[in-house]
Design an enzyme around this catalytic site. Structure first.
Site, mmCIF file in Angstrom:
data_model
loop_
_atom_site.group_PDB
_atom_site.id
_atom_site.type_symbol
_atom_site.label_atom_id
_atom_site.label_comp_id
_atom_site.label_asym_id
_atom_site.label_seq_id
_atom_site.Cartn_x
_atom_site.Cartn_y
_atom_site.Cartn_z
ATOM 1 N N THR A 190 13.315 -74.419 1.751
ATOM 2 C CA THR A 190 13.881 -75.286 2.805
ATOM 3 C C THR A 190 13.745 -76.735 2.313
ATOM 4 O O THR A 190 14.635 -77.223 1.618
ATOM 5 C CB THR A 190 13.202 -75.079 4.167
ATOM 6 O OG1 THR A 190 11.792 -75.242 4.033
ATOM 7 C CG2 THR A 190 13.524 -73.715 4.738
ATOM 8 N N THR A 232 0.971 -70.875 3.755
ATOM 9 C CA THR A 232 2.316 -71.109 3.261
ATOM 10 C C THR A 232 3.279 -70.654 4.319
ATOM 11 O O THR A 232 2.948 -69.823 5.166
ATOM 12 C CB THR A 232 2.619 -70.338 1.982
ATOM 13 O OG1 THR A 232 3.866 -70.817 1.484
ATOM 14 C CG2 THR A 232 2.750 -68.843 2.214
#
Lengths: 416, 416
Positions: free
Chosen positions: B164, B201
């Protein structure tokens, strides 16, 4: 010697600086001791009339500064005759030299105030880990003691002398009645960075002419802190030096009260709480780099403690705070912050409002949600984020500010 | 439709992108489903051979995304045949529509992979609170299933499709021996923001051709996570979508092992841990706006848990992180962060190092401290902050990055 940074005044600063009235038994003076800054005052000396009682709430840091250790110890013996506050050096993490510096400061102030060192309270704010040369107070404090003043200009000068990266001085005042006798409360504060829960200002001092015993003062101050300074956060960092003290000279001569729960103290308690909330909000409004003042309200939690933790999780989230800075009604980040708090929450019952605009309902985007209306809310300088959990009756209200480029600029280069 | 932001590649990115070898039983394909981004891949489809076992570790958020709920449920029945990952939309806080979108994705992938929906694992990353239109996967996943590939280019494309705000793809590989049989481990990850302890994460997936039962895989993955992804933080924010999964195809045909503590798994465990640490470090090195990679080591704590909390308090402190960004050896802020952790600490025993330079000793500035030497350390792009508490034998090591203007820029305008 470093100059104080010239940072523009916070856009959230009050447009009007209040005129604080005199408080019988309190005299103030400021001076330039040259601790770190040049061309500005960096010492506040406050003379307190004989019989003054004191209370304090201090940082929960496991590594407190030498002045915090000193004040905690000094509170064990009743009576306060002088307060010395310096800016520019926090005298924190300075080892044995730090303890010596505090003892020397108290000795110098004790001579100036003609009192025992144990009746002197000390607070220091500024850089951590640099030795503080307390010999610089020699002469300065005696000079201060000879010219103390209780007028509004003196209060204003006091609030200025204790600033570090603050962009405006913080002052507030209230009046209250104790069993018919009018008493006055004045307060000053300094904040800016390293503001976090569990003592949320670097330094704040409140003064009253009310006659109240130490134990009552302490109860009132502790209760007021829980609803004010412990509800404000700038960056989640907790200073080694956080200090909030309340001094009562007794000059008002009100009726003796021996219990903080005495109904005759109801108005005093309400006014004290209000004063502390105003000072705490001023600290958030002067958060380093702040452009927006944010109130986070949490309702419907399982209890108040849970609500407070969720509100603090939202108020401390860098992603929520940068979204506010970007005027982005990003309620997804609010969901994230609710989720990470670790408190009971049911995703599918959550409701979220920005101002009066409900953006999320029953675990999804509100079907009636208007991006334009939410964006209009985010463009304001005063923003309320409200979360309804739908689980119980617990509520909390905390205050913070946005996280901007200026926070980085101020803190990425503080020591140089 | 939004374009992906063009942000410069992190200066901490590896200079070399590793070539990942094929893993028997794993085939990958990527596609452009047009979920949110234009002109880039946003879907990863992974075909897993029959008999593949899976394990997972997920966010501790109380408000997890719909895909996280799905994976937790799917792990209750053994066997994995497909993994579908999309970027651009996290399908989090999307209510009943979110659950429907996951079910539809699993149905489409199940048809493509010729398996039950329960053998499909799903992860989504991107904006929160926006409905995900899973009908966009119709056709796309079947097409992917028809052209899966196991070569190094396919691994590289896989790591790119799940990005992203990441500025570089994250890949790592290891080999291990299980009782003489060579097995391979490959892993990919995406991170950037909302990285925090307790799953650090957004998404990471590891694959091996080892033959290992689900319970063993889960034990190994959970243990490895504690020393890798749970030791990395960017901003202290915890995503609703954090997902780490490990898939084992069994194609290597190693000897059967039924206990994670079996000594024949020692090498596999070491290599898995090492792979996870490398991936976790890559996440920190691509923290939003990161210019410096920071390792925080805490030693001499009362126990390892206490050491970990203190290390995380340092690594999450905005004031420590802005000081690193400003190349300022401001150890006073490290003291502050130790103090605010709430763990046992004795101010007067603290020692602090930046790199090899001891800046503080026994509760005060090191008398031999050289500002020039400390400043030279701070100018490096890889910085170790070490704290010695002097209380016991507890140790911890965590990784983070600095807090820069670019973090504000990236997050102050993410949705627009």
């Amino acid at each position: 010697m470093a100059s104080a940074k010239t940072v523009p005044v916070s856009p959230l600063a009050p447009t009007h600086r209040p005129d604080l009235p005199a408080i019988a038994g309190v005299g103030l003076a400021t001076a330039q001791a040259g601790i770190r800054y040049s061309a500005r005052t960096d010492v506040l000396y406050v003379a307190l009339a004989e019989g003054t009682q004191a209370a304090g709430v201090f940082t929960r840091s496991r590594c407190p500064s030498a002045p915090v250790d000193w004040c905690r110890e000094a509170l064990k013996s009743e009576g306060a005759r002088a307060l010395v506050v310096n800016s520019g050096n926090a005298n924190a993490f300075t080892g044995a030299r730090g303890r010596d510096a505090v003892a020397l400061t108290a000795a110098i102030a004790g001579r100036a105030a003609d009192c025992a060192p144990q009746a002197v309270f000390i607070a220091s704010t500024g850089v951590i880990g640099e030795p503080l040369d307390a010999t610089k107070f020699e002469g300065v404090l005696a000079d201060c003691a000879g010219r103390v003043d209780g007028g509004s200009a003196a209060w204003s000068a006091a609030a200025e002398a204790i600033m570090t990266t603050d962009t405006f001085p913080k002052l507030a005042t209230r009046q209250a009645r104790i069993d018919g006798t009018v008493v006055t409360l004045n307060g000053i504060a300094k904040g800016a960075g390293m503001i976090a829960p569990d003592m949320a200002t670097m330094l704040s001092f409140a003064f009253t002419d009310a006659a109240l015993p130490q134990a009552v003062l302490q109860d009132l101050l502790s209760a007021g802190t829980a609803k004010s300074f412990n509800c404000v956060t700038v960056d989640g960092d907790t200073s080694t030096s956080d200090t909030l003290m309340l001094f009562a000279t007794g000059a008002a001569g009100n009726a003796a009260v021996t219990d903080a729960a005495d109904p005759r103290l109801a108005d005093f308690k309400a006014q004290l709480d209000d004063l502390l909330v105003e000072l705490a909000q001023l600290v958030a409004k002067d958060g380093e780099g702040a452009r927006k003042f944010v109130t986070v309200r949490v309702e419907g939690a399982t209890d108040d403690t849970s609500a407070h933790r969720i509100a603090m999780s939202i108020a401390n989230s860098p992603l929520v705070k940068t979204a506010v800075a970007g005027e982005d009604a990003n309620w997804g980040r609010v969901v994230m912050a609710v989720g990470k708090a670790g408190e009971p929450a049911d995703r599918d019952r959550l409701g979220i409002w920005f101002g009066d605009v409900r953006v999320a309902h029953a675990g999804a985007r509100d079907p009636d949600y208007s991006e334009a209306a939410a964006s209009a809310v985010m463009r304001e300088s005063d923003i309320v984020i409200r979360v309804e959990l739908g689980l119980g009756t617990g509520t909390a209200r905390v205050w913070t500010c946005d996280l901007t480029h200026d926070y980085i600029a101020i803190n990425g280069d503080y020591r140089s």
